[in-house]
Design a protein around this motif. Structure first.
Motif, PDB file in Angstrom:
ATOM      1  N   PHE A 135       0.839  -1.196   0.000  1.00  0.00           N
ATOM      2  CA  PHE A 135       0.000   0.000   0.000  1.00  0.00           C
ATOM      3  C   PHE A 135       0.875   1.247   0.000  1.00  0.00           C
ATOM      4  N   CYS A 151      -2.545   7.440  -2.092  1.00  0.00           N
ATOM      5  CA  CYS A 151      -3.955   7.180  -1.748  1.00  0.00           C
ATOM      6  C   CYS A 151      -4.724   8.495  -1.600  1.00  0.00           C
ATOM      7  N   ILE A 152      -5.907   8.554  -2.196  1.00  0.00           N
ATOM      8  CA  ILE A 152      -6.720   9.770  -2.117  1.00  0.00           C
ATOM      9  C   ILE A 152      -7.913   9.597  -1.175  1.00  0.00           C
ATOM     10  N   GLY A 153      -7.947   8.468  -0.499  1.00  0.00           N
ATOM     11  CA  GLY A 153      -9.000   8.244   0.499  1.00  0.00           C
ATOM     12  C   GLY A 153     -10.392   8.163  -0.088  1.00  0.00           C
ATOM     13  N   ASP A 192     -12.224   5.513  -0.642  1.00  0.00           N
ATOM     14  CA  ASP A 192     -13.026   4.414  -0.055  1.00  0.00           C
ATOM     15  C   ASP A 192     -13.461   3.346  -1.046  1.00  0.00           C
ATOM     16  N   LYS A 193     -13.016   3.428  -2.295  1.00  0.00           N
ATOM     17  CA  LYS A 193     -13.496   2.446  -3.278  1.00  0.00           C
ATOM     18  C   LYS A 193     -13.049   1.036  -2.916  1.00  0.00           C
ATOM     19  N   ILE A 216     -10.659   2.798   6.818  1.00  0.00           N
ATOM     20  CA  ILE A 216      -9.921   3.994   6.402  1.00  0.00           C
ATOM     21  C   ILE A 216     -10.307   5.167   7.297  1.00  0.00           C
ATOM     22  N   PHE A 242      -5.124   3.401   7.587  1.00  0.00           N
ATOM     23  CA  PHE A 242      -5.532   2.466   6.533  1.00  0.00           C
ATOM     24  C   PHE A 242      -5.267   1.055   7.060  1.00  0.00           C
ATOM     25  N   PRO A 255      -8.443   3.934  -8.050  1.00  0.00           N
ATOM     26  CA  PRO A 255      -8.126   4.834  -9.163  1.00  0.00           C
ATOM     27  C   PRO A 255      -6.697   5.361  -9.122  1.00  0.00           C
ATOM     28  N   ALA A 256      -6.024   5.189  -7.987  1.00  0.00           N
ATOM     29  CA  ALA A 256      -4.680   5.752  -7.836  1.00  0.00           C
ATOM     30  C   ALA A 256      -3.594   4.686  -7.872  1.00  0.00           C
ATOM     31  N   CYS A 306      -2.666   2.405  -5.788  1.00  0.00           N
ATOM     32  CA  CYS A 306      -1.812   2.443  -4.603  1.00  0.00           C
ATOM     33  C   CYS A 306      -2.016   1.250  -3.694  1.00  0.00           C
ATOM     34  N   ILE A 307      -2.820   0.290  -4.117  1.00  0.00           N
ATOM     35  CA  ILE A 307      -2.938  -0.933  -3.317  1.00  0.00           C
ATOM     36  C   ILE A 307      -2.815  -2.137  -4.248  1.00  0.00           C
TER      37      ILE A 307
HETATM   38  S1  SF4 Z   1      -9.297   2.762  -3.623  1.00  0.00           S
HETATM   39 FE1  SF4 Z   1      -7.113   3.321  -3.665  1.00  0.00          FE
HETATM   40  S2  SF4 Z   1      -7.121   5.562  -3.500  1.00  0.00           S
HETATM   41 FE2  SF4 Z   1      -9.163   4.866  -2.868  1.00  0.00          FE
HETATM   42  S3  SF4 Z   1      -8.994   4.659  -0.609  1.00  0.00           S
HETATM   43 FE3  SF4 Z   1      -8.522   2.633  -1.501  1.00  0.00          FE
HETATM   44  S4  SF4 Z   1      -6.292   2.588  -1.696  1.00  0.00           S
HETATM   45 FE4  SF4 Z   1      -6.879   4.746  -1.403  1.00  0.00          FE
END
Ligand code: SF4
Ligand code: SF4
Length: 173
Positions: A58, A63-65, A67-68, A80, A97, A115-116, A118-119
């Motif tokens: 991660f 991460c833009i938070g 929640d997806k 989160i 997180f 969308p970013a 990051c996971i």
């Molecule tokens: S979907 Fe990606 S950007 Fe959105 S909260 Fe989860 S890790 Fe962060």
């Protein structure tokens, strides 16, 4: 009469095939070397396939938070915590997180909606702990190298992260 002979032929054929497979694996058990000869675990890590689904990687800085990932999780094991960013910055600052690995089933459904990017599912497989609390890993509190999978996600790193009250690395504004 023809049907009878055909059924007998099919039965004998399938029985022979299954006995052949059983015999083949039986012989292989004598040819195969023991696991400890192939891999010197835990001194040397056991190699995993590129698509192996281990403990997550991660990146808090990306991460833009949104929640997806948490919404996509079928067992609701991603928690989160976020705060509104201070102006002039926009969006959220992710302060927590956490993933509860007593519930996670490593299905990878949290990865695709991000969308970013990051996971991801990582290649770490050897985390263990003495308490259930140790199975809840807050990636925002782990050192970057551990959270991003460059260092082992070991029980010591997880316990150390529980002493930290703020994210150890945040997105620069
Ligand atoms: S979907 Fe990606 S950007 Fe959105 S909260 Fe989860 S890790 Fe962060
Ligand atoms: S791998 Fe599956 S169960 Fe685990 S956090 Fe992601 S969506 Fe949830």
């Amino acid at each position: 009469m023809f049907t009878w002979f055909r059924n007998v032929g099919q039965t004998v054929g399938s029985l022979t095939a299954s006995l052949y497979i059983t015999l083949r694996y039986f012989v292989q058990t004598y040819r195969r070397r023991p696991f400890t000869k192939s891999f010197e675990y835990p001194e040397q890590p056991v190699p995993v396939k590129p698509r192996y689904r281990g403990f997550h990687r991660f990146d808090l800085t990306a991460c833009i938070g949104c929640d997806k990932c948490a919404r996509a999780c079928p067992v609701d094991c991603i928690y989160i915590e976020k705060e509104k960013a201070v102006a002039p910055a926009k969006g959220f600052v992710v302060t927590g997180f956490a993933i509860d690995y007593t519930k996670c089933m490593f299905c990878s459904l949290c990865v695709d909606p991000c969308p970013a990017d990051c996971i991801f599912m990582g290649s770490t497989y050897d985390i263990s702990g003495y308490t259930r609390d140790g199975c809840i890993v807050d990636f925002a509190k782990l050192p970057l190298t551990v959270a991003w999978g460059q260092d082992t996600l070991n029980p010591t790193a997880v316990m150390e992260s529980k002493r930290v009250s703020l994210p150890v690395w945040t997105k620069a504004v």
